[in-house]
Motif scaffolding. Structure first.
Motif, PDB file in Angstrom:
ATOM      1  N   ASN A 108      20.068  10.997  -4.678  1.00  0.00           N
ATOM      2  CA  ASN A 108      19.845   9.724  -3.989  1.00  0.00           C
ATOM      3  C   ASN A 108      19.168   9.942  -2.634  1.00  0.00           C
ATOM      4  N   GLN A 109      19.614  10.966  -1.916  1.00  0.00           N
ATOM      5  CA  GLN A 109      19.016  11.240  -0.608  1.00  0.00           C
ATOM      6  C   GLN A 109      17.561  11.668  -0.749  1.00  0.00           C
ATOM      7  N   LEU A 110      17.280  12.474  -1.765  1.00  0.00           N
ATOM      8  CA  LEU A 110      15.895  12.883  -1.984  1.00  0.00           C
ATOM      9  C   LEU A 110      15.017  11.696  -2.368  1.00  0.00           C
ATOM     10  N   GLU A 111      15.554  10.800  -3.209  1.00  0.00           N
ATOM     11  CA  GLU A 111      14.805   9.610  -3.586  1.00  0.00           C
ATOM     12  C   GLU A 111      14.520   8.742  -2.366  1.00  0.00           C
ATOM     13  N   LYS A 112      15.523   8.589  -1.531  1.00  0.00           N
ATOM     14  CA  LYS A 112      15.335   7.788  -0.316  1.00  0.00           C
ATOM     15  C   LYS A 112      14.312   8.433   0.606  1.00  0.00           C
ATOM     16  N   GLY A 113      14.411   9.763   0.756  1.00  0.00           N
ATOM     17  CA  GLY A 113      13.439  10.456   1.601  1.00  0.00           C
ATOM     18  C   GLY A 113      12.031  10.342   1.052  1.00  0.00           C
ATOM     19  N   LEU A 114      11.888  10.478  -0.286  1.00  0.00           N
ATOM     20  CA  LEU A 114      10.571  10.354  -0.897  1.00  0.00           C
ATOM     21  C   LEU A 114      10.001   8.957  -0.712  1.00  0.00           C
ATOM     22  N   SER A 115      10.875   7.949  -0.813  1.00  0.00           N
ATOM     23  CA  SER A 115      10.419   6.584  -0.597  1.00  0.00           C
ATOM     24  C   SER A 115       9.916   6.385   0.831  1.00  0.00           C
ATOM     25  N   ASN A 116      10.647   6.939   1.784  1.00  0.00           N
ATOM     26  CA  ASN A 116      10.212   6.833   3.186  1.00  0.00           C
ATOM     27  C   ASN A 116       8.879   7.542   3.395  1.00  0.00           C
ATOM     28  N   ILE A 117       8.717   8.693   2.731  1.00  0.00           N
ATOM     29  CA  ILE A 117       7.457   9.435   2.865  1.00  0.00           C
ATOM     30  C   ILE A 117       6.295   8.627   2.304  1.00  0.00           C
ATOM     31  N   LYS A 118       6.521   7.996   1.143  1.00  0.00           N
ATOM     32  CA  LYS A 118       5.457   7.196   0.534  1.00  0.00           C
ATOM     33  C   LYS A 118       5.084   6.016   1.427  1.00  0.00           C
ATOM     34  N   GLU A 119       6.099   5.363   2.008  1.00  0.00           N
ATOM     35  CA  GLU A 119       5.821   4.236   2.894  1.00  0.00           C
ATOM     36  C   GLU A 119       5.016   4.686   4.112  1.00  0.00           C
ATOM     37  N   ARG A 120       5.428   5.813   4.689  1.00  0.00           N
ATOM     38  CA  ARG A 120       4.697   6.320   5.851  1.00  0.00           C
ATOM     39  C   ARG A 120       3.278   6.722   5.479  1.00  0.00           C
ATOM     40  N   LYS A 121       3.117   7.318   4.291  1.00  0.00           N
ATOM     41  CA  LYS A 121       1.788   7.710   3.820  1.00  0.00           C
ATOM     42  C   LYS A 121       0.897   6.494   3.655  1.00  0.00           C
ATOM     43  N   ALA A 122       1.469   5.417   3.076  1.00  0.00           N
ATOM     44  CA  ALA A 122       0.693   4.191   2.907  1.00  0.00           C
ATOM     45  C   ALA A 122       0.292   3.605   4.262  1.00  0.00           C
ATOM     46  N   GLU A 123       1.199   3.647   5.228  1.00  0.00           N
ATOM     47  CA  GLU A 123       0.880   3.147   6.566  1.00  0.00           C
ATOM     48  C   GLU A 123      -0.273   3.935   7.179  1.00  0.00           C
ATOM     49  N   LEU A 124      -0.218   5.276   7.028  1.00  0.00           N
ATOM     50  CA  LEU A 124      -1.291   6.105   7.591  1.00  0.00           C
ATOM     51  C   LEU A 124      -2.627   5.822   6.915  1.00  0.00           C
ATOM     52  N   PHE A 125      -2.600   5.652   5.581  1.00  0.00           N
ATOM     53  CA  PHE A 125      -3.837   5.319   4.871  1.00  0.00           C
ATOM     54  C   PHE A 125      -4.393   3.988   5.353  1.00  0.00           C
ATOM     55  N   LYS A 126      -3.501   3.002   5.536  1.00  0.00           N
ATOM     56  CA  LYS A 126      -3.941   1.691   5.995  1.00  0.00           C
ATOM     57  C   LYS A 126      -4.565   1.777   7.381  1.00  0.00           C
ATOM     58  N   GLU A 127      -3.912   2.537   8.265  1.00  0.00           N
ATOM     59  CA  GLU A 127      -4.453   2.699   9.608  1.00  0.00           C
ATOM     60  C   GLU A 127      -5.808   3.393   9.568  1.00  0.00           C
ATOM     61  N   LYS A 128      -5.940   4.413   8.688  1.00  0.00           N
ATOM     62  CA  LYS A 128      -7.215   5.118   8.593  1.00  0.00           C
ATOM     63  C   LYS A 128      -8.316   4.213   8.069  1.00  0.00           C
ATOM     64  N   ILE A 129      -7.983   3.385   7.088  1.00  0.00           N
ATOM     65  CA  ILE A 129      -8.974   2.448   6.543  1.00  0.00           C
ATOM     66  C   ILE A 129      -9.428   1.466   7.610  1.00  0.00           C
ATOM     67  N   GLU A 130      -8.478   0.961   8.404  1.00  0.00           N
ATOM     68  CA  GLU A 130      -8.834   0.039   9.478  1.00  0.00           C
ATOM     69  C   GLU A 130      -9.741   0.714  10.501  1.00  0.00           C
ATOM     70  N   GLN A 131      -9.440   1.988  10.810  1.00  0.00           N
ATOM     71  CA  GLN A 131     -10.296   2.715  11.750  1.00  0.00           C
ATOM     72  C   GLN A 131     -11.709   2.885  11.202  1.00  0.00           C
ATOM     73  N   LEU A 132     -11.798   3.226   9.899  1.00  0.00           N
ATOM     74  CA  LEU A 132     -13.116   3.392   9.294  1.00  0.00           C
ATOM     75  C   LEU A 132     -13.890   2.083   9.254  1.00  0.00           C
ATOM     76  N   LYS A 133     -13.201   0.986   8.964  1.00  0.00           N
ATOM     77  CA  LYS A 133     -13.856  -0.324   8.969  1.00  0.00           C
ATOM     78  C   LYS A 133     -14.378  -0.660  10.361  1.00  0.00           C
ATOM     79  N   ALA A 134     -13.579  -0.359  11.374  1.00  0.00           N
ATOM     80  CA  ALA A 134     -14.020  -0.628  12.739  1.00  0.00           C
ATOM     81  C   ALA A 134     -15.240   0.219  13.089  1.00  0.00           C
ATOM     82  N   GLN A 135     -15.231   1.487  12.686  1.00  0.00           N
ATOM     83  CA  GLN A 135     -16.391   2.335  12.922  1.00  0.00           C
ATOM     84  C   GLN A 135     -17.621   1.817  12.178  1.00  0.00           C
TER      85      GLN A 135
END
Length: 215
Positions: free
Chosen positions: A130-157
């Motif tokens: 359960n702890q590993l699943e929760k940690g993996l879920s948090n990692i995926k959410e953070r990864k998605a946030e970073l991808f979104k931020e990177k896409i926004e930066q590229l769009k701005a550029q």
């Protein structure tokens, strides 16, 4: 006349030093007497002059006061020693507890890495899962946030580059591009049309003509 502030250093003149000693000695002994009377305190003062003469005042028997001081000083030293020993024992206990916690964290970390699982029960394995699943879920959410931020930066550029491109075309006297937000679509449109024009098509209306075969 207001007295000036006396500088706290040794008086070099011997006569002045002796006069000052006599005055301040008498004043100190007087203050000690007043303190003992006004506050009902046990006061003892010992003064040795530069020549070794003894001047003293005691509101009680001087020997008894000195003995009382020695007892209290000894008790204070012992109390300080006990406090020091207690602090040392407390620090040792805290260090031992910290070492135990570090060992537990190392064991837990090893289990998360798949080590030492043979001694785990089903419930413990489920908790780790359960702890590993929760940690993996948090990692995926953070990864998605970073991808979104990177896409926004590229769009701005991209927007900045399109605006700079349009500005340069105007400076060069060329026909300006559409609005920067539409420029990408225009580029894509022209690119697709250019590719389509290079493709030869054979479209006709009606039945296909029979092909002649040479004998």
């Amino acid at each position: 006349m207001v007295r000036g502030k006396i500088q706290m250093k040794r008086i070099e003149n011997a006569a002045s030093r002796q006069v000052t000693f006599s005055k301040r000695r008498n004043g100190l002994l007087k203050k000690a007497y007043e303190l003992s009377v006004l506050c009902d305190a046990e006061v003892a003062v010992l003064i040795f002059s530069q020549r070794g003469r003894l001047f003293e005042f005691s509101s009680n028997d001087m020997e008894k006061t000195i003995e009382r001081y020695r007892r209290n000083a000894k008790d204070k030293v012992q109390a300080d020693s006990v406090d020091t020993e207690q602090r040392i024992q407390q620090q040792i206990s805290e260090s031992t507890e910290m070492v135990k916690k570090i060992e537990q964290l190392k064991i837990s970390q090893g289990k998360f890495l798949g080590q030492g699982l043979t001694s785990c029960s089903v419930e413990e394995l489920q908790e780790i899962h359960n702890q590993l699943e929760k940690g993996l879920s948090n990692i995926k959410e953070r990864k998605a946030e970073l991808f979104k931020e990177k896409i926004e930066q590229l769009k701005a550029q991209e927007r900045l580059l399109l605006e700079e491109n349009a500005s340069l075309r105007v400076k060069c006297g060329e026909k300006p591009w559409p609005h920067p937000t539409q420029q990408k679509e225009a580029v894509t449109y022209l690119s697709l049309n250019g590719k389509n024009s290079e493709v030869e098509t054979e479209l006709s209306i009606g039945l296909p003509e029979p092909k002649m075969h040479c004998l």
